[in-house]
Design an enzyme around this catalytic site. Structure first.
Site, PDB file in Angstrom:
ATOM      1  CB  SER A  86      -1.012   0.019   1.448  1.00 42.17           C
ATOM      2  OG  SER A  86      -1.223   1.358   1.441  1.00 42.17           O
ATOM      3  CB  ALA A  87       0.448   4.648  -1.734  1.00 38.87           C
ATOM      4  CB  CYS A  88      -1.204   4.277   3.211  1.00 35.67           C
ATOM      5  SG  CYS A  88      -2.308   4.445   1.891  1.00 35.67           S
ATOM      6  CB  THR A  89       2.334   0.868   4.756  1.00 34.08           C
ATOM      7  OG1 THR A  89       1.813  -0.105   3.707  1.00 34.08           O
ATOM      8  CG2 THR A  89       1.249   1.051   5.876  1.00 34.08           C
TER       9      THR A  89
END
Ligand code: PMP
Length: 386
Positions: A319-322
């Site tokens: 995920s881009a968020c992590t």
């Protein structure tokens, strides 16, 4: 091939938005003709989003700034407003961080959250859910389909269990909307998170569907827009674009999803067959049409990404968020992967621009990249490098 982190805005969406940035810049709250024109456009967009998910009425759709806000609004809104009914929220261990961290925050405010485990495909277990559903449970929040591994959850079955205990079901459909048909009435969904960019609409706009009769505490107080649930002057050009994107998705979803499913399966086959110690993450068929998540033993996803990047193929290792943390994705750990297995994962998300030749080109690059990295990895068994 990294559409999960961002999609280009469809030209037809841009064309629909443009007038609302210059000639039609009225405010939907104004009573004059200019304002009423804006109001009409706002309500037309609401109808289009409502139609996409078969909502019972357009007023059930509340526009927000995106999926993160919708998830916060659903979870905090329901939990705060219904605390006399119970203080327990149930969610899963394969949720997006906007659900995970909202639930964790609530535990610092006296509420209780249970994170359900998932099996090796990423499915939430119905028996686990049933066991945790106590009379104190007010909300269950489950992702429609996880964006990292693509697994589509059994929402209808989950909904039955949740409603047997008179709790509410919130579903985060950010990664699924526009790819698979979602019917809030047939599937028994009480609150649903949607995002515009995931359907080739503009960023910074999303929606929360709230079934009639469900009461929420608003996150934003102010001028009372969006039925008092989300104050602030409406972002009309983006909302109009979102409405257009929802309409296009509704009409084009079937053909495009079939095309992507064929590409996806060709891609998965081509990535795994030529290389030993390579595996699929998530379920082979109950998965999003655009999602290809694989892993190769003994090497790291980031190194494979760089190899692909040099050859003009853009993918992701989670995920881009992590992506900024060195920690492996919580989703990959939740499906039972060891840290080194999770680190060896590679995720592609296909989109409207991708054709068979793109997939075949990416497939042709992988054997060299993987063999080169395995040759220098201390983890590779000797016989594999001979
Ligand atoms: N939920 C899911 C399932 C997601 O994949 C994402 C990221 N696209 C979000 C929520 C958050 O979306 P945003 O960052 O646009 O608010």
């Amino acid at each position: 091939m990294d559409h999960a982190v961002g999609r280009p805005v469809d030209q037809r969406v841009i064309d629909a938005m443009l007038p609302f940035m210059n000639s039609s810049y009225g405010n939907p709250s104004s009573l004059h003709v200019f304002g009423q024109e804006a109001k009409h456009a706002l309500e037309e967009a609401r109808t289009r989003v409502a139609d996409l998910i078969n909502a019972e009425r357009k007023e059930s759709v509340i526009f927000t700034s995106g999926a993160t806000e919708s998830n916060n609004m659903a979870i905090k809104g329901v939990v705060y407003r219904n605390k006399d009914r119970g203080t327990r929220t149930i969610t899963s261990s394969v949720e997006h961080m906007s659900v995970v961290n909202t639930c964790k925050f609530l535990t610092t405010r006296g509420f209780e959250t249970v994170f359900l485990p998932v099996d090796s495909f990423g499915f939430v277990g119905l028996e686990d859910l049933e066991r945790e559903l106590t009379d104190k449970t007010v909300l269950v929040s489950i992702v429609y389909a996880n964006g990292e591994i693509g697994t589509i959850e059994p929402i209808r079955e989950i909904s039955k269990k949740v409603h047997e205990k008179n709790a509410f079901l919130h579903v985060d459909a950010t990664a699924a909307c526009g790819q698979v048909p979602i019917d809030v009435r047939r599937e028994g969904i009480d609150l649903l998170t949607l995002s515009s960019n995931d359907m080739y609409g503009p960023r910074g706009v999303g929606a929360l569907y709230v079934k009639e009769g469900i009461r929420l505490e608003p996150l934003l107080h102010g001028g009372g827009q969006e039925r008092g649930l989300r104050s602030g002057t409406e972002n009309l050009p983006s909302i109009v674009g979102f409405g257009k994107a929802a309409d296009l998705s509704k009409n084009e979803m079937k053909d495009e999803s079939e095309r992507l499913t064929r590409l996806r399966d060709r891609f998965i086959d081509g990535l795994l067959k030529p290389l030993p110690y390579s595996f699929l993450n998530g379920h082979p068929t109950k998965r999003l049409p655009d999602n290809v998540s694989v892993r190769y033993s003994f090497i790291e996803g980031e190194s494979m990404l760089l190899g692909l990047d040099m050859m003009g193929v853009f993918a992701s290792s989670g995920s881009a968020c992590t992506a900024k943390t060195l920690e492996p994705s919580h989703v990959l750990l939740a499906i039972g992967l060891k840290h080194e297995e999770a680190h060896g994962s590679l995720m592609f998300t296909l989109g409207r621009q991708n054709a068979e030749e793109d997939v075949d080109y990416a497939i042709s690059l992988m054997p060299n990249i993987v063999k080169r990295l395995r040759a220098i990895s201390p983890l590779t068994p000797k016989e594999l490098n001979m």
